[in-house]
Design a protein around this motif. Structure first.
Motif, mmCIF file in Angstrom:
data_model
loop_
_atom_site.group_PDB
_atom_site.id
_atom_site.type_symbol
_atom_site.label_atom_id
_atom_site.label_comp_id
_atom_site.label_asym_id
_atom_site.label_seq_id
_atom_site.Cartn_x
_atom_site.Cartn_y
_atom_site.Cartn_z
ATOM 1 N N UNK A 142 30.320 -48.699 28.331
ATOM 2 C CA UNK A 142 29.017 -48.137 27.939
ATOM 3 C C UNK A 142 28.503 -47.151 28.989
ATOM 4 N N UNK A 143 29.272 -46.106 29.246
ATOM 5 C CA UNK A 143 28.984 -45.177 30.346
ATOM 6 C C UNK A 143 27.689 -44.385 30.122
ATOM 7 N N UNK A 144 27.510 -43.864 28.930
ATOM 8 C CA UNK A 144 26.313 -43.077 28.641
ATOM 9 C C UNK A 144 25.155 -43.967 28.196
ATOM 10 N N UNK A 145 25.444 -44.944 27.364
ATOM 11 C CA UNK A 145 24.371 -45.779 26.805
ATOM 12 C C UNK A 145 23.587 -46.495 27.898
ATOM 13 N N UNK A 146 24.239 -46.912 28.940
ATOM 14 C CA UNK A 146 23.535 -47.624 30.016
ATOM 15 C C UNK A 146 22.607 -46.698 30.798
ATOM 16 N N UNK A 147 22.808 -45.399 30.702
ATOM 17 C CA UNK A 147 21.942 -44.461 31.406
ATOM 18 C C UNK A 147 20.755 -43.985 30.588
ATOM 19 N N UNK A 148 20.636 -44.431 29.352
ATOM 20 C CA UNK A 148 19.461 -44.117 28.542
ATOM 21 C C UNK A 148 18.440 -45.227 28.797
ATOM 22 N N UNK B 155 37.994 -39.438 31.777
ATOM 23 C CA UNK B 155 36.541 -39.572 31.679
ATOM 24 C C UNK B 155 35.992 -38.889 30.430
ATOM 25 N N UNK B 156 36.406 -37.646 30.175
ATOM 26 C CA UNK B 156 35.895 -36.933 29.004
ATOM 27 C C UNK B 156 36.280 -37.648 27.712
ATOM 28 N N UNK B 157 37.519 -38.148 27.637
ATOM 29 C CA UNK B 157 37.938 -38.888 26.446
ATOM 30 C C UNK B 157 37.152 -40.196 26.310
ATOM 31 N N UNK B 158 36.856 -40.822 27.432
ATOM 32 C CA UNK B 158 36.115 -42.093 27.394
ATOM 33 C C UNK B 158 34.700 -41.899 26.864
ATOM 34 N N UNK B 159 34.027 -40.815 27.294
ATOM 35 C CA UNK B 159 32.667 -40.623 26.789
ATOM 36 C C UNK B 159 32.691 -40.161 25.334
ATOM 37 N N UNK B 160 33.753 -39.463 24.921
ATOM 38 C CA UNK B 160 33.887 -39.118 23.500
ATOM 39 C C UNK B 160 34.115 -40.366 22.658
ATOM 40 N N UNK B 161 34.848 -41.319 23.214
ATOM 41 C CA UNK B 161 35.188 -42.542 22.473
ATOM 42 C C UNK B 161 34.068 -43.571 22.497
ATOM 43 N N UNK B 162 33.074 -43.385 23.355
ATOM 44 C CA UNK B 162 32.072 -44.430 23.566
ATOM 45 C C UNK B 162 31.332 -44.861 22.300
ATOM 46 N N UNK B 163 30.839 -43.962 21.449
ATOM 47 C CA UNK B 163 30.123 -44.456 20.262
ATOM 48 C C UNK B 163 30.963 -45.398 19.405
ATOM 49 N N UNK B 164 32.237 -45.079 19.217
ATOM 50 C CA UNK B 164 33.096 -45.948 18.436
ATOM 51 C C UNK B 164 33.395 -47.266 19.107
#
Length: 283
Positions: A187-193, A154-163
């Motif tokens: 798009x784990x973080x982007x969908x929550x904005x 999970x932590x690696x996935x959110x770090x990789x999300x922008x790329x």
């Protein structure tokens, strides 16, 4: 209408058991194309992992709601090239009384969908479900793991999300990219904005066309939340309904440090959302 929906769901369960559901759907879709079919009166836009499946299930039990051929049609995000006749084939006949419903949770996030949807459905009523974005992101991650699409922690996935996501998002918005697997699934973080997404929708639809539902309210008071949604859609309260939650799953707890990091990330976005909607969200 309701009796037909119950029969359809029973048949679908049997076909799914024997691995024949999708071929049967495609055959029915081909048969429906060319018939005088309606367009949807209302659309559940998302957000993904925020109770869209449960609300769709509750709504389609109502005798005045016509269930689509499938829940997630994904016309305006993934299947636009199939054409309007293909889209209409998922809904009731034009002479069939009742409200037609499309529920596709990628619509809210996809940057090109607001204007595409407005071009075909300018009078549609729009339902948006929003969830604590930290919990939503984590649920989304485990959903992708369950589907064997996500291989990172999970932590690696959110770090990789922008790329993975940002360049595709810009190209989808510009119309230079047809679809992106990474944008849809990682798009784990982007969908929550949420404010960013709703602002795009508010540019093309008047705000009174939207009904905003908190996932937490749907989970805690499902019947009240359902009836509020029905009132927004111009329908009477549900006479009876099975309120079993859909698409629930258990997964390991989030690391405390990761949760703190995400709380900090989403804090300004949550306050921006509250200002946009003029209501507290409780996250």
């Amino acid at each position: 209408v309701r009796g037909q929906g119950v029969v359809r769901k029973g048949v679908a369960r049997a076909l799914r058991w024997f691995g024949l559901l999708e071929p049967a759907r495609q055959a029915e879709l081909r048969w429906r194309m060319g018939q005088p079919r309606a367009l949807p009166d209302a659309v559940i836009l998302g957000a993904q992992k925020s109770g869209t499946s449960s609300l769709h299930e509750y709504l389609t039990q109502h005798p005045d709601v016509i269930a689509p051929l499938r829940k997630e049609i994904h016309y305006f995000d993934l299947n636009l090239a199939r054409g309007e006749e293909w889209y209409r084939a998922h809904f009731g006949r034009v002479d069939e009384p009742g409200l037609n419903l499309d529920s596709s949770p990628y619509y809210l996030f996809h940057p090109a969908v607001p204007r595409r949807l407005h071009a075909l459905l300018p009078a549609a009523k729009l339902v948006v479900l929003l969830r604590d974005p930290v919990r939503r992101a984590y649920s989304h991650y485990w959903h992708e793991c369950d589907k064997r699409r996500e291989t990172l922690g999970f932590e690696d996935a959110i770090d990789a999300e922008p790329g993975r996501v940002d360049a595709a998002h810009a190209r989808l918005a510009a119309g230079t990219l047809e679809r992106s697997r990474e944008h849809q699934h990682f798009s784990y973080l982007a969908r929550g904005r949420y404010a960013e997404q709703l602002e795009r929708w508010f540019e093309v639809f008047p705000r009174e066309r939207f009904h905003i539902v908190r996932f937490e309210d749907l989970a805690r008071e499902p019947l009240d939340t359902l009836n509020e949604t029905l009132a927004f859609l111009g329908l009477p309260p549900a006479p009876s309904v099975s309120l079993e939650a859909r698409n629930t799953r258990r997964y390991p707890p989030m690391a405390a440090g990761t949760e703190a990091r995400l709380r900090s990330h989403f804090e300004p976005h949550n306050r921006r959302l509250e200002a946009l909607l003029s209501r507290p969200m409780g996250w």
